[in-house]
Enzyme design. Structure first.
Site, short mmCIF file in Angstrom:
data_model
loop_
_atom_site.label_atom_id
_atom_site.label_comp_id
_atom_site.label_asym_id
_atom_site.label_seq_id
_atom_site.Cartn_x
_atom_site.Cartn_y
_atom_site.Cartn_z
N ARG A 59 0.84 -1.21 0.00
CA ARG A 59 0.00 0.00 0.00
C ARG A 59 0.87 1.25 0.00
O ARG A 59 0.46 2.31 -0.49
CB ARG A 59 -0.96 0.01 1.20
N TYR A 112 -16.67 14.52 -15.68
CA TYR A 112 -17.04 13.13 -15.45
C TYR A 112 -18.12 13.07 -14.36
O TYR A 112 -17.97 13.68 -13.30
CB TYR A 112 -15.79 12.35 -15.05
N ASP A 184 -7.87 17.12 -15.16
CA ASP A 184 -8.13 15.72 -15.51
C ASP A 184 -7.79 15.58 -17.00
O ASP A 184 -8.50 16.10 -17.85
CB ASP A 184 -9.60 15.39 -15.22
N LYS A 209 -8.74 4.33 -19.30
CA LYS A 209 -9.07 4.78 -20.64
C LYS A 209 -7.84 4.66 -21.56
O LYS A 209 -7.34 3.57 -21.74
CB LYS A 209 -9.63 6.19 -20.57
#
Ligand SMILES: *Cc1c(COP(=O)(O)O)cnc(C)c1O
Length: 394
Positions: A59, A112, A184, A209
Site C-alpha cells: 500500500r 465526469y 483531468d 481509458k
C-alpha cells in the site's frame, strides 16, 4: 544520449519507467506481494524512518507500481506519479489532499459524472462547497471566485460535451488568486496534451481509458510537480488506501508502450468519423475538437496535439433516434468507458451521467439526445459502414 525526459513521446512510451531488474528482465516483473522482509530490526526501523530507500508494504510502495508511476511522470513531464486503484480514487485523493473544510472549488460543468457527484454529494458534507460552471471562458470563472476558492478543476475536453478550457489562461488566474489548478487529462493522454507544461499544479488520469487502452483494467494516476507535493499526496493515499495493484500496474505499463501509435490511429479514425457524421442528413449536430465547427477549436489546437477519440453528437429525432442507432450498431459495442482499442457507443443521460440531476445535466449541455462514441483502432471504413447501416436501420 538525451535524457529520457528530453526524448520524443514515441521513445518515452516504450522506455519510460523501465529499470534494470536484478535478472535483466526486459520489463518490470510483477511483484505480487503484500509485504517485504527486512534484513534485520535496524533495517526495518531505518526504512520506516525514511533514512534508507526500500520497500515495506505494497500500500505504501511496490517496485511494479513504482515503475508505472515513473513512466507516467516522464510522459506528463512531472516529478512523480502516484498510482491509484481507479480514476475516481485519483480524483478523491486529490481533493482530500488539497482541500479542507470551508474551501471552495470551481469545477468545469462538463465533467465526469462521479466527479460532479463526489463534490456535490460527499465533499459538501465536509463543508467543501463547489460551483460547476462553463470554464471555457476565463472571465466567467473569475465571476465565481471567492476568498475561499482553493482549487480550480478542469476537464478539457470535458465529458461528454467536449467543451474545451484554456489551461494556460486558467493557470494564470489560479496563480493570481492563490488556488491550485488540477486538470483531468484522461481524454487527451500525455501524448496529446501536457497540462503541467501549460501551468497546472496537478494532473490526473483515469488510466482505465487511453493509458491502458485495452478494456481490461480500472486504474488511476496523479502526477505532481515536486517532492513536497509528492510527499503530501503519498501520505493521503497511504491513509485512504486507494492504491493500484501490482498486476494492474503491469498491464497499464504494457498498454502504454503502444499509446503513441494508438493515439495517432484513434485521432485519424475519429477525425474521419466526425466529418462523416457532420455531413450526414440525419445528424443534427456534432461536437469534436478536431472539427472547425467546435466552439473552442483554436484554443484546443494551441494546447493539444490532436483531437482525441471521443465524439458527441445528436440525431434528428433526439433520444429515440439515438437509441435506435445504439441498438443497431454491430462493431461499436454499446458500453460505457472510452479510450480503448475497440470502438464504443453510449448514452450519457441514461448511463455515465445518470447520477446527475436532469437540471444539472441540461445546464452542462448534456441533452437527453446526446450520443457519445469512443473511436478505436479498427478499420475506419468499416466503422463508418457500421454507423451508416445503424443510421439507416430506423
Ligand atoms: C472514466 C473517467 C474518470 C473515472 O475513472 P475510473 O477509472 O472509472 O474511476 C475520471 N475522469 C474522466 C474524464 C473519465 O473519463
Amino acid at each position: 544520449m538525451k535524457d529520457i525526459k528530453q526524448q520524443s513521446i514515441h521513445t518515452q512510451t516504450v522506455h519510460a519507467g523501465i529499470y534494470d531488474d536484478v535478472f535483466g528482465a526486459i520489463v518490470p516483473p510483477i511483484y505480487q506481494v503484500s509485504t517485504f522482509r527486512f534484513q534485520d530490526a535496524d533495517h526495518g526501523a531505518s526504512l520506516f524512518a525514511g533514512r534508507e530507500k526500500g520497500y515495506i508494504y505494497t500500500r505504501m510502495a511496490n517496485p511494479t507500481i513504482e515503475a508505472l508511476e515513473n513512466a507516467v511522470a516522464v510522459l506528463e513531464g512531472g516529478h512523480k506519479g502516484l498510482g491509484c486503484g481507479s480514476g475516481m480514487a485519483a480524483v478523491s485523493a486529490t481533493f482530500m489532499t488539497l482541500l479542507q473544510a470551508g474551501d471552495h472549488v470551481i469545477c468545469s460543468e462538463a465533467v465526469y459524472g462521479p466527479t460532479n457527484t463526489l463534490l456535490r454529494g460527499v465533499l459538501s458534507r465536509f463543508a467543501i462547497s463547489s460551483d460547476f460552471i462553463d470554464t471555457s471562458d476565463v472571465a466567467n470563472i473569475r465571476k465565481y471566485v471567492t476568498d475561499k476558492t482553493r482549487l480550480i478543476y478542469l476537464e478539457t475536453p470535458g465529458n461528454p460535451t467536449l467543451l474545451v478550457s484554456d489551461i494556460r489562461a486558467v493557470s494564470r488566474l489560479a496563480k493570481e488568486i492563490g488556488a491550485y489548478l488540477v486538470v483531468d487529462n484522461t481524454f487527451m493522454s500525455p501524448v496529446l496534451q501536457k497540462p503541467l507544461d501549460l501551468g497546472a499544479d496537478v494532473v490526473l488520469h483515469s488510466m482505465t481509458k487511453f493509458l491502458n487502452g485495452h478494456g481490461d483494467v480500472v486504474a488511476g494516476m496523479i502526477i505532481v510537480k515536486d517532492e513536497e507535493a509528492y510527499q503530501r499526496f503519498r501520505r493521503t493515499i497511504n491513509q485512504l488506501g486507494g492504491t493500484i495493484t501490482p498486476f494492474n500496474s503491469f498491464l497499464v505499463h504494457r498498454g502504454i508502450k503502444t499509446l503513441a501509435i494508438r493515439m495517432e490511429r484513434i485521432c485519424q479514425n475519429a477525425g474521419a468519423i466526425a466529418s462523416y457524421l457532420e455531413s450526414h442528413a440525419q445528424v443534427e449536430w456534432v461536437r469534436f475538437p478536431g472539427l472547425p465547427s467546435h466552439p473552442q477549436y483554436d484554443v484546443h489546437r494551441k494546447q493539444a496535439a490532436g483531437p482525441g477519440g471521443v465524439i458527441a453528437f445528436g440525431l434528428k429525432g433526439g433520444l429515440q433516434a439515438g437509441k435506435a442507432l445504439m441498438n443497431a450498431v454491430k462493431i461499436f459495442a454499446l458500453a460505457v468507458s472510452l479510450g480503448g482499442v475497440e470502438s464504443l457507443i453510449q448514452h450519457p443521460a441514461a448511463m455515465t451521467h445518470a447520477s446527475m440531476s436532469k437540471e444539472d445535466r441540461l445546464a452542462a449541455g448534456i441533452s437527453d439526445g446526446l450520443v457519445r462514441i469512443s473511436v478505436g483502432i479498427e478499420n475506419v471504413d468499416e466503422l463508418i459502414q457500421d454507423l451508416d447501416q445503424g443510421l439507416r436501420s430506423r
